[in-house]
Design a protein around this motif. Structure first.
Motif, short mmCIF file in Angstrom:
data_model
loop_
_atom_site.label_atom_id
_atom_site.label_comp_id
_atom_site.label_asym_id
_atom_site.label_seq_id
_atom_site.Cartn_x
_atom_site.Cartn_y
_atom_site.Cartn_z
N SER A 30 -13.52 -61.76 109.71
CA SER A 30 -12.44 -61.70 108.72
C SER A 30 -11.88 -63.08 108.40
O SER A 30 -11.52 -63.36 107.26
CB SER A 30 -11.32 -60.80 109.21
OG SER A 30 -11.76 -59.48 109.27
N GLU A 31 -11.80 -63.91 109.41
CA GLU A 31 -11.33 -65.28 109.20
C GLU A 31 -12.25 -66.01 108.22
O GLU A 31 -11.78 -66.70 107.30
CB GLU A 31 -11.30 -66.02 110.53
CG GLU A 31 -10.95 -67.48 110.43
CD GLU A 31 -11.03 -68.19 111.77
OE1 GLU A 31 -11.02 -69.44 111.74
OE2 GLU A 31 -11.13 -67.53 112.82
N GLU A 32 -13.54 -65.86 108.39
CA GLU A 32 -14.50 -66.50 107.49
C GLU A 32 -14.40 -65.91 106.08
O GLU A 32 -14.54 -66.63 105.10
CB GLU A 32 -15.91 -66.39 108.05
CG GLU A 32 -16.10 -67.22 109.30
CD GLU A 32 -17.41 -66.99 110.01
OE1 GLU A 32 -18.15 -66.03 109.65
OE2 GLU A 32 -17.71 -67.76 110.93
N MET A 33 -14.15 -64.61 106.00
CA MET A 33 -13.95 -63.99 104.69
C MET A 33 -12.72 -64.59 104.02
O MET A 33 -12.74 -64.93 102.83
CB MET A 33 -13.77 -62.48 104.83
CG MET A 33 -15.03 -61.75 105.20
SD MET A 33 -14.74 -60.00 105.50
CE MET A 33 -14.03 -59.50 103.97
N TYR A 34 -11.64 -64.72 104.77
CA TYR A 34 -10.39 -65.28 104.25
C TYR A 34 -10.63 -66.70 103.73
O TYR A 34 -10.14 -67.07 102.67
CB TYR A 34 -9.34 -65.27 105.35
CG TYR A 34 -7.98 -65.73 104.91
CD1 TYR A 34 -7.08 -64.84 104.37
CD2 TYR A 34 -7.59 -67.06 105.05
CE1 TYR A 34 -5.81 -65.25 103.97
CE2 TYR A 34 -6.34 -67.48 104.65
CZ TYR A 34 -5.45 -66.58 104.11
OH TYR A 34 -4.22 -66.99 103.72
N GLU A 35 -11.39 -67.47 104.48
CA GLU A 35 -11.69 -68.84 104.07
C GLU A 35 -12.52 -68.88 102.79
O GLU A 35 -12.52 -69.88 102.08
CB GLU A 35 -12.40 -69.59 105.20
CG GLU A 35 -11.48 -69.86 106.36
CD GLU A 35 -12.20 -70.34 107.62
OE1 GLU A 35 -13.46 -70.33 107.65
OE2 GLU A 35 -11.49 -70.71 108.57
N ASP A 36 -13.24 -67.79 102.48
CA ASP A 36 -14.01 -67.68 101.25
C ASP A 36 -13.24 -66.93 100.16
O ASP A 36 -13.84 -66.41 99.22
CB ASP A 36 -15.34 -66.94 101.52
CG ASP A 36 -16.47 -67.87 101.86
OD1 ASP A 36 -16.23 -69.07 102.07
OD2 ASP A 36 -17.62 -67.39 101.93
#
Length: 93
Positions: free
Chosen positions: A55-61
């Motif tokens: 989810s963190e990586e999704m947020y960063e994208d």
């Protein structure tokens, strides 16, 4: 036999193992397939989020509407503290 369906199992695990763990893939590994079906404006529910970086990586994208849920109250609290500076559309419950 491991009791994956019991909150106590996960509470104990997340109490002793603080390193992030991604069961299947990191977001970067499936981004291309994901983007075919989900837009950055989509509302996303991540079930069994644990302490994964997904989810963190999704947020960063720019996927901002992400709700993460987990059976472990321990990991939910840890992640709420970790991501307290993210905007209010990124949640752990």
């Amino acid at each position: 036999m491991t009791q994956y369906g019991k909150p106590e199992y996960w509470d104990e695990r997340y109490s002793r193992d603080l390193e992030p763990f991604d069961w299947y893939q990191r977001f970067n590994g499936i981004r291309d397939a994901f983007e075919k079906f989900i837009t950055t404006d989509s509302k996303i529910l991540n079930v069994g989020a644990g302490n994964s970086r997904f989810s963190e990586e999704m947020y960063e994208d720019d996927y901002k509407n992400v709700v993460n849920i987990d059976i472990s109250s321990i990991v939910v609290k840890q992640m709420q503290e970790k991501y307290q500076d993210f905007d209010d559309t990124f949640k752990y419950m």
